[in-house]
Design a protein around this motif. Structure first.
Motif, PDB file in Angstrom:
ATOM      1  N   TYR A  38       0.913  -1.506  -0.225  1.00 24.97           N
ATOM      2  CA  TYR A  38       0.080   0.152   0.172  1.00 24.97           C
ATOM      3  C   TYR A  38       1.125   1.064  -0.357  1.00 24.97           C
ATOM      4  O   TYR A  38       2.289   1.166   0.691  1.00 24.97           O
ATOM      5  N   ALA A  39       0.301   2.257  -0.879  1.00 22.60           N
ATOM      6  CA  ALA A  39       1.184   3.972  -1.716  1.00 22.60           C
ATOM      7  C   ALA A  39       0.044   4.598  -1.182  1.00 22.60           C
ATOM      8  O   ALA A  39      -0.666   4.644  -1.417  1.00 22.60           O
ATOM      9  N   ASN A  40       0.282   5.532  -0.318  1.00 26.17           N
ATOM     10  CA  ASN A  40      -0.438   7.059  -0.152  1.00 26.17           C
ATOM     11  C   ASN A  40       0.742   7.580  -0.500  1.00 26.17           C
ATOM     12  O   ASN A  40       0.958   8.500   0.272  1.00 26.17           O
ATOM     13  N   ASN A  41       1.199   9.427  -1.213  1.00 27.77           N
ATOM     14  CA  ASN A  41       1.550   9.475  -1.510  1.00 27.77           C
ATOM     15  C   ASN A  41       0.688  11.836  -1.517  1.00 27.77           C
ATOM     16  O   ASN A  41      -0.421  11.369  -2.493  1.00 27.77           O
ATOM     17  N   SER A  42       0.917  12.513  -0.690  1.00 33.97           N
ATOM     18  CA  SER A  42       0.229  13.371  -1.012  1.00 33.97           C
ATOM     19  C   SER A  42       0.748  14.314  -0.326  1.00 33.97           C
ATOM     20  O   SER A  42       1.643  14.064   1.063  1.00 33.97           O
ATOM     21  N   ASN A  43       1.375  15.202  -1.261  1.00 33.06           N
ATOM     22  CA  ASN A  43       1.940  16.690  -0.417  1.00 33.06           C
ATOM     23  C   ASN A  43       1.561  17.767   0.066  1.00 33.06           C
ATOM     24  O   ASN A  43       2.270  18.608   0.334  1.00 33.06           O
ATOM     25  N   TYR A  44       0.408  17.556  -0.402  1.00 33.76           N
ATOM     26  CA  TYR A  44      -0.924  18.434   0.285  1.00 33.76           C
ATOM     27  C   TYR A  44      -0.476  18.940   2.076  1.00 33.76           C
ATOM     28  O   TYR A  44       0.154  18.163   2.988  1.00 33.76           O
ATOM     29  N   LYS A  45       0.137  20.131   2.153  1.00 32.36           N
ATOM     30  CA  LYS A  45       0.677  20.643   3.138  1.00 32.36           C
ATOM     31  C   LYS A  45       1.673  19.968   3.800  1.00 32.36           C
ATOM     32  O   LYS A  45       2.182  19.741   5.112  1.00 32.36           O
ATOM     33  N   ASN A  46       3.063  20.186   2.797  1.00 35.47           N
ATOM     34  CA  ASN A  46       4.174  19.075   2.911  1.00 35.47           C
ATOM     35  C   ASN A  46       4.344  17.614   3.438  1.00 35.47           C
ATOM     36  O   ASN A  46       5.143  17.625   4.609  1.00 35.47           O
ATOM     37  N   ASP A  47       2.893  17.121   2.919  1.00 38.51           N
ATOM     38  CA  ASP A  47       2.449  15.194   3.999  1.00 38.51           C
ATOM     39  C   ASP A  47       4.084  14.522   2.951  1.00 38.51           C
ATOM     40  O   ASP A  47       4.631  14.233   2.486  1.00 38.51           O
ATOM     41  N   THR A  48       4.010  13.148   3.751  1.00 34.83           N
ATOM     42  CA  THR A  48       4.627  12.759   2.888  1.00 34.83           C
ATOM     43  C   THR A  48       3.748  11.126   2.865  1.00 34.83           C
ATOM     44  O   THR A  48       2.927  11.143   3.113  1.00 34.83           O
ATOM     45  N   MET A  49       5.152  10.818   2.002  1.00 34.18           N
ATOM     46  CA  MET A  49       4.474   8.687   1.709  1.00 34.18           C
ATOM     47  C   MET A  49       4.420   8.244   2.097  1.00 34.18           C
ATOM     48  O   MET A  49       5.304   8.158   3.291  1.00 34.18           O
ATOM     49  N   ILE A  50       3.480   7.945   2.274  1.00 31.51           N
ATOM     50  CA  ILE A  50       2.918   6.552   3.617  1.00 31.51           C
ATOM     51  C   ILE A  50       3.057   5.626   2.698  1.00 31.51           C
ATOM     52  O   ILE A  50       2.044   5.221   1.735  1.00 31.51           O
ATOM     53  N   ARG A  51       3.562   4.384   3.415  1.00 32.73           N
ATOM     54  CA  ARG A  51       3.649   3.028   2.643  1.00 32.73           C
ATOM     55  C   ARG A  51       3.462   1.915   3.923  1.00 32.73           C
ATOM     56  O   ARG A  51       4.364   1.830   4.789  1.00 32.73           O
ATOM     57  N   LYS A  52       2.711   1.281   3.446  1.00 30.93           N
ATOM     58  CA  LYS A  52       3.007  -0.384   4.121  1.00 30.93           C
ATOM     59  C   LYS A  52       3.081  -1.778   3.764  1.00 30.93           C
ATOM     60  O   LYS A  52       2.193  -1.446   2.197  1.00 30.93           O
ATOM     61  N   GLU A  53       3.035  -2.110   4.124  1.00 27.30           N
ATOM     62  CA  GLU A  53       3.175  -3.735   3.475  1.00 27.30           C
ATOM     63  C   GLU A  53       2.805  -4.991   4.756  1.00 27.30           C
ATOM     64  O   GLU A  53       2.871  -4.692   5.503  1.00 27.30           O
ATOM     65  N   VAL A  54       1.947  -5.544   4.393  1.00 28.47           N
ATOM     66  CA  VAL A  54       1.712  -6.738   5.098  1.00 28.47           C
ATOM     67  C   VAL A  54       1.310  -8.293   4.398  1.00 28.47           C
ATOM     68  O   VAL A  54       0.840  -8.060   3.307  1.00 28.47           O
ATOM     69  N   PHE A  55       1.952  -8.768   5.400  1.00 30.17           N
ATOM     70  CA  PHE A  55       1.427 -10.545   4.623  1.00 30.17           C
ATOM     71  C   PHE A  55       0.119 -11.070   4.710  1.00 30.17           C
ATOM     72  O   PHE A  55      -0.553 -10.765   5.992  1.00 30.17           O
ATOM     73  N   LEU A  56      -0.920 -11.372   3.731  1.00 30.42           N
ATOM     74  CA  LEU A  56      -2.019 -11.882   4.018  1.00 30.42           C
ATOM     75  C   LEU A  56      -1.703 -13.465   4.302  1.00 30.42           C
ATOM     76  O   LEU A  56      -1.748 -14.073   3.557  1.00 30.42           O
ATOM     77  N   THR A  57      -3.146 -13.831   4.958  1.00 31.06           N
ATOM     78  CA  THR A  57      -3.793 -15.358   4.846  1.00 31.06           C
ATOM     79  C   THR A  57      -4.068 -15.437   3.393  1.00 31.06           C
ATOM     80  O   THR A  57      -4.760 -15.185   3.406  1.00 31.06           O
ATOM     81  N   PRO A  58      -4.017 -17.015   3.362  1.00 31.24           N
ATOM     82  CA  PRO A  58      -4.631 -17.486   2.388  1.00 31.24           C
ATOM     83  C   PRO A  58      -6.517 -16.940   2.212  1.00 31.24           C
ATOM     84  O   PRO A  58      -7.076 -16.848   1.060  1.00 31.24           O
ATOM     85  N   ALA A  59      -6.777 -17.505   3.766  1.00 29.73           N
ATOM     86  CA  ALA A  59      -8.391 -16.845   3.424  1.00 29.73           C
ATOM     87  C   ALA A  59      -8.700 -15.250   3.055  1.00 29.73           C
ATOM     88  O   ALA A  59      -9.782 -15.559   2.479  1.00 29.73           O
TER      89      ALA A  59
END
Length: 150
Positions: A38-59
């Protein structure tokens, strides 16, 4: 190998634009190994990029496949959908088994944009699938990375 190919699943969604605050976008992908990126990049008001990674179960991956399959998006074609423009673009790429499909269209502001398109039925399927996928991703990310217990 054939059974492995039938179960292959990959999905990537991107929505973004280049404007006053630079390249702003939201992107997520479900990878065949179960990783959700997951990545969310907004430079509004000098916001920084948010990056997240997670492993999901088969379900969870199975549920994501079910959402995509039930939407019947794999039967659609983006030929009559609005072209990406200066307002922005959306991309959806899906590999499910031996099927591979890729869509690109402009940002959709509301259902009015969907109804006024040349393919309202196909674009409606895309619109609601994207809403469902965003809800799933936001839920998974917020549940996994919750800092304070509720």
């Amino acid at each position: 190998m054939a059974a492995e190919e039938e179960n292959e699943f990959y999905l990537r969604y991107y929505v973004g634009h280049k404007g006053k605050f630079g390249h702003e976008f939201l992107e997520f992908e479900f990878r065949p190994d179960g990783k959700l990126r997951y990545a969310n990049n907004s430079n509004y008001k000098n916001d920084t990029m948010i990056r997240k990674e997670v492993f999901l179960t088969p379900a969870v991956l199975k549920e994501c496949k079910r959402i995509v399959s039930d939407s019947e998006i794999m039967k659609e074609d983006d030929f009559k959908w609005p072209e990406p423009d200066r307002v922005g673009r959306q991309e959806l790429e899906i590999v499910m088994g031996n099927e591979h499909i890729s869509f690109a269209t402009s940002k959709i502001g509301s259902l009015v944009d969907v109804q006024s398109s040349d393919d309202p039925e196909g674009l409606r399927i895309f619109y609601y699938l994207v809403q469902d996928l965003k809800c799933l991703v936001f839920s998974l990310i917020s549940l996994h990375f919750k800092i304070k217990p509720i």
